[in-house]
Design a protein around this motif. Structure first.
Motif, PDB file in Angstrom:
ATOM      1  N   GLN A   9      22.695  80.142  56.676  1.00 29.37           N
ATOM      2  CA  GLN A   9      23.826  80.611  57.527  1.00 29.37           C
ATOM      3  C   GLN A   9      24.775  81.456  56.467  1.00 29.37           C
ATOM      4  N   ARG A  10      25.083  81.154  55.727  1.00 28.15           N
ATOM      5  CA  ARG A  10      25.855  82.112  54.122  1.00 28.15           C
ATOM      6  C   ARG A  10      25.014  83.335  54.403  1.00 28.15           C
ATOM      7  N   TRP A  11      23.749  83.384  53.525  1.00 34.44           N
ATOM      8  CA  TRP A  11      22.906  84.399  53.482  1.00 34.44           C
ATOM      9  C   TRP A  11      21.672  84.697  54.706  1.00 34.44           C
ATOM     10  N   SER A  12      22.002  84.111  55.705  1.00 35.43           N
ATOM     11  CA  SER A  12      21.537  85.292  56.810  1.00 35.43           C
ATOM     12  C   SER A  12      21.660  86.274  56.457  1.00 35.43           C
ATOM     13  N   HIS A  13      22.741  86.729  56.741  1.00 33.84           N
ATOM     14  CA  HIS A  13      23.256  88.581  56.688  1.00 33.84           C
ATOM     15  C   HIS A  13      22.271  89.328  56.143  1.00 33.84           C
ATOM     16  N   LEU A  14      21.668  88.953  55.073  1.00 36.42           N
ATOM     17  CA  LEU A  14      20.761  89.741  54.154  1.00 36.42           C
ATOM     18  C   LEU A  14      19.160  89.935  54.739  1.00 36.42           C
ATOM     19  N   VAL A  15      19.323  89.064  56.392  1.00 37.61           N
ATOM     20  CA  VAL A  15      17.788  89.575  56.306  1.00 37.61           C
ATOM     21  C   VAL A  15      17.722  90.822  57.921  1.00 37.61           C
ATOM     22  N   PRO A  16      17.509  91.443  57.177  1.00 42.56           N
ATOM     23  CA  PRO A  16      17.909  92.966  58.309  1.00 42.56           C
ATOM     24  C   PRO A  16      17.389  92.645  59.645  1.00 42.56           C
ATOM     25  N   ALA A  17      18.741  93.448  60.637  1.00 43.61           N
ATOM     26  CA  ALA A  17      18.365  93.497  61.972  1.00 43.61           C
ATOM     27  C   ALA A  17      16.964  93.553  62.569  1.00 43.61           C
ATOM     28  N   GLY A  18      16.840  92.030  63.225  1.00 44.69           N
ATOM     29  CA  GLY A  18      15.473  92.250  64.254  1.00 44.69           C
ATOM     30  C   GLY A  18      14.323  92.194  63.650  1.00 44.69           C
ATOM     31  N   ALA A  19      14.266  92.042  62.432  1.00 45.54           N
ATOM     32  CA  ALA A  19      13.335  91.486  61.506  1.00 45.54           C
ATOM     33  C   ALA A  19      12.070  90.398  61.952  1.00 45.54           C
ATOM     34  N   PRO A  20      11.368  90.316  61.807  1.00 48.43           N
ATOM     35  CA  PRO A  20      10.837  88.649  61.893  1.00 48.43           C
ATOM     36  C   PRO A  20      10.995  87.427  60.314  1.00 48.43           C
ATOM     37  N   VAL A  21      10.968  86.617  60.931  1.00 48.08           N
ATOM     38  CA  VAL A  21      11.417  85.287  59.741  1.00 48.08           C
ATOM     39  C   VAL A  21      10.854  84.205  59.916  1.00 48.08           C
ATOM     40  N   LEU A  22       9.520  83.947  58.895  1.00 48.63           N
ATOM     41  CA  LEU A  22       9.549  82.225  58.756  1.00 48.63           C
ATOM     42  C   LEU A  22       9.652  81.540  58.037  1.00 48.63           C
ATOM     43  N   ASP A  23       9.972  80.010  59.148  1.00 43.94           N
ATOM     44  CA  ASP A  23      10.709  79.603  58.762  1.00 43.94           C
ATOM     45  C   ASP A  23       9.496  77.481  58.146  1.00 43.94           C
ATOM     46  N   VAL A  24       9.371  78.033  56.957  1.00 48.02           N
ATOM     47  CA  VAL A  24       8.255  76.779  56.464  1.00 48.02           C
ATOM     48  C   VAL A  24       8.770  75.769  56.285  1.00 48.02           C
ATOM     49  N   ALA A  25       7.626  74.761  56.500  1.00 46.50           N
ATOM     50  CA  ALA A  25       8.088  72.922  56.798  1.00 46.50           C
ATOM     51  C   ALA A  25       9.505  73.070  57.746  1.00 46.50           C
ATOM     52  N   CYS A  26       8.826  74.052  58.988  1.00 55.28           N
ATOM     53  CA  CYS A  26      10.346  74.398  60.198  1.00 55.28           C
ATOM     54  C   CYS A  26      10.631  72.548  60.801  1.00 55.28           C
ATOM     55  N   GLY A  27      10.607  71.713  60.269  1.00 46.36           N
ATOM     56  CA  GLY A  27      10.707  71.037  61.452  1.00 46.36           C
ATOM     57  C   GLY A  27      10.210  71.235  62.660  1.00 46.36           C
TER      58      GLY A  27
ATOM     59  N   HIS B 137      16.140  88.026  66.282  1.00 39.29           N
ATOM     60  CA  HIS B 137      15.322  87.740  65.288  1.00 39.29           C
ATOM     61  C   HIS B 137      13.743  87.312  65.742  1.00 39.29           C
ATOM     62  N   PRO B 138      12.766  87.984  66.216  1.00 41.15           N
ATOM     63  CA  PRO B 138      11.447  87.446  66.275  1.00 41.15           C
ATOM     64  C   PRO B 138      10.753  85.970  65.049  1.00 41.15           C
ATOM     65  N   VAL B 139      10.877  85.031  65.630  1.00 35.53           N
ATOM     66  CA  VAL B 139      11.000  83.575  64.348  1.00 35.53           C
ATOM     67  C   VAL B 139       9.238  82.892  64.547  1.00 35.53           C
ATOM     68  N   THR B 140       8.673  82.746  63.822  1.00 35.12           N
ATOM     69  CA  THR B 140       7.639  82.008  63.063  1.00 35.12           C
ATOM     70  C   THR B 140       7.699  80.331  62.856  1.00 35.12           C
ATOM     71  N   GLY B 141       7.354  79.721  62.997  1.00 41.02           N
ATOM     72  CA  GLY B 141       7.378  78.398  62.263  1.00 41.02           C
ATOM     73  C   GLY B 141       6.255  78.261  61.686  1.00 41.02           C
ATOM     74  N   ILE B 142       6.226  77.344  60.453  1.00 32.29           N
ATOM     75  CA  ILE B 142       5.147  76.642  59.896  1.00 32.29           C
ATOM     76  C   ILE B 142       5.150  75.380  59.103  1.00 32.29           C
ATOM     77  N   ASP B 143       5.323  73.910  60.015  1.00 33.47           N
ATOM     78  CA  ASP B 143       4.979  72.511  59.703  1.00 33.47           C
ATOM     79  C   ASP B 143       3.489  72.047  60.323  1.00 33.47           C
ATOM     80  N   GLN B 144       3.634  70.638  59.331  1.00 36.77           N
ATOM     81  CA  GLN B 144       2.539  69.846  59.093  1.00 36.77           C
ATOM     82  C   GLN B 144       2.456  69.228  60.555  1.00 36.77           C
TER      83      GLN B 144
ATOM     84  N   PHE C 197      10.874  77.775  70.698  1.00 36.49           N
ATOM     85  CA  PHE C 197      12.473  79.196  69.974  1.00 36.49           C
ATOM     86  C   PHE C 197      11.375  80.309  69.293  1.00 36.49           C
ATOM     87  N   GLY C 198       9.527  80.285  68.553  1.00 34.71           N
ATOM     88  CA  GLY C 198       9.170  80.658  68.817  1.00 34.71           C
ATOM     89  C   GLY C 198       7.343  80.713  68.211  1.00 34.71           C
ATOM     90  N   GLU C 199       7.014  81.343  67.261  1.00 35.07           N
ATOM     91  CA  GLU C 199       5.819  81.214  67.631  1.00 35.07           C
ATOM     92  C   GLU C 199       5.491  79.842  66.512  1.00 35.07           C
TER      93      GLU C 199
END
Length: 180
Positions: free
Chosen positions: A12-30, A43-50, A61-63
Motif C-alpha cells: 500500500q505504501r509504495w503502490s504510488h510508484l506503479v504508473p497510473a493504469g499500468a499492468p501489475v503482476l502479483d507473483v504467488a498471488c494467493g 490497473h489491469p492485473v495478472t496473478g500467478i500461483d501454483q 480480479f483479473g488474469e
C-alpha cells in the motif's frame, strides 16, 4: 486461504510508484489481495500461483495463471513486462532474474518476505525460505533501490526484508521517486 486478508502495508505504501493504469503482476498471488488492491485503482492485473484454489479466487480480479515456479519450467510470462511486480510472503531465489526482467521501464518491484530470525517466532522456519542479512539487496541487482528494510514486525511477530526497486524510464535523467 492465504491472500484473502488485507493488502500488505508495504505494498500500500509504495503502490504510488506503479504508473497510473499500468499492468501489475502479483507473483504467488494467493487469493488475490494485491490484485484486488491494484484493480480497484484502475490497473489491469495478472496473478500467478501454483494452487488451483488460489487461482480460482484470484480470477475475480483479473488474469490468473496456475504455474509452479519451482519445478524448473520456463517463466510463464516470457517477454511480458508490467508497471508493477508485487511479491509478498514468497521466496524462490532462481526466479529473481525473471522478476527483474518483468519490470517495465518506469515500473516498480515491490517485494516483502521473511528473513533469518523468523524461525524463532514461527513459520516459515527453514533456512531456504528465509533471506539472509542484506540478501534481498543482492538479489535485486539490476534495478534502482528506492527503499529497503530489514527487521522485526510485531503484529503478527515476524522477521522480514522488504524492498522497492524501480527500472527508470529511458531518457529520465532525474527521476523523482516520492518517499512516503
Amino acid at each position: 486461504m492465504h491472500g484473502t486478508e488485507s493488502p500488505s502495508p508495504w505494498v500500500q505504501r509504495w503502490s504510488h510508484l506503479v504508473p497510473a493504469g499500468a499492468p501489475v503482476l502479483d507473483v504467488a498471488c494467493g487469493g488475490g489481495r494485491h490484485m484486488r488492491w491494484f484493480a480497484v485503482r484502475g490497473h489491469p492485473v495478472t496473478g500467478i500461483d501454483q494452487a488451483p484454489e488460489a487461482i480460482e479466487a484470484a480470477r475475480a480480479f483479473g488474469e490468473a495463471l496456475q504455474a509452479d515456479l519451482e519445478d524448473g519450467s520456463p517463466w510463464p510470462l516470457p517477454g511480458r513486462t508490467f508497471g508493477g511486480v508485487v511479491v509478498t510472503n514468497y521466496l524462490w531465489r532462481p526466479v529473481f532474474p525473471a522478476l527483474q526482467d518483468s519490470v517495465a521501464p518506469g515500473g516498480a518491484l515491490i517485494y516483502e518476505t521473511f528473513a533469518i530470525g523468523n524461525e524463532t517466532v514461527g513459520r516459515p522456519a527453514r533456512p531456504e525460505f528465509l533471506l539472509g542479512a542484506g540478501e534481498l539487496l543482492r538479489l535485486v541487482d539490476r534495478l534502482r533501490v528506492v527503499a529497503y528494510e530489514d527487521g522485526f514486525l510485531e503484529d503478527p511477530p515476524r522477521f522480514v526484508q522488504r524492498i522497492v526497486a524501480v527500472r527508470p524510464a529511458a531518457g529520465d535523467a532525474a527521476p523523482r521517486y516520492l518517499l512516503k
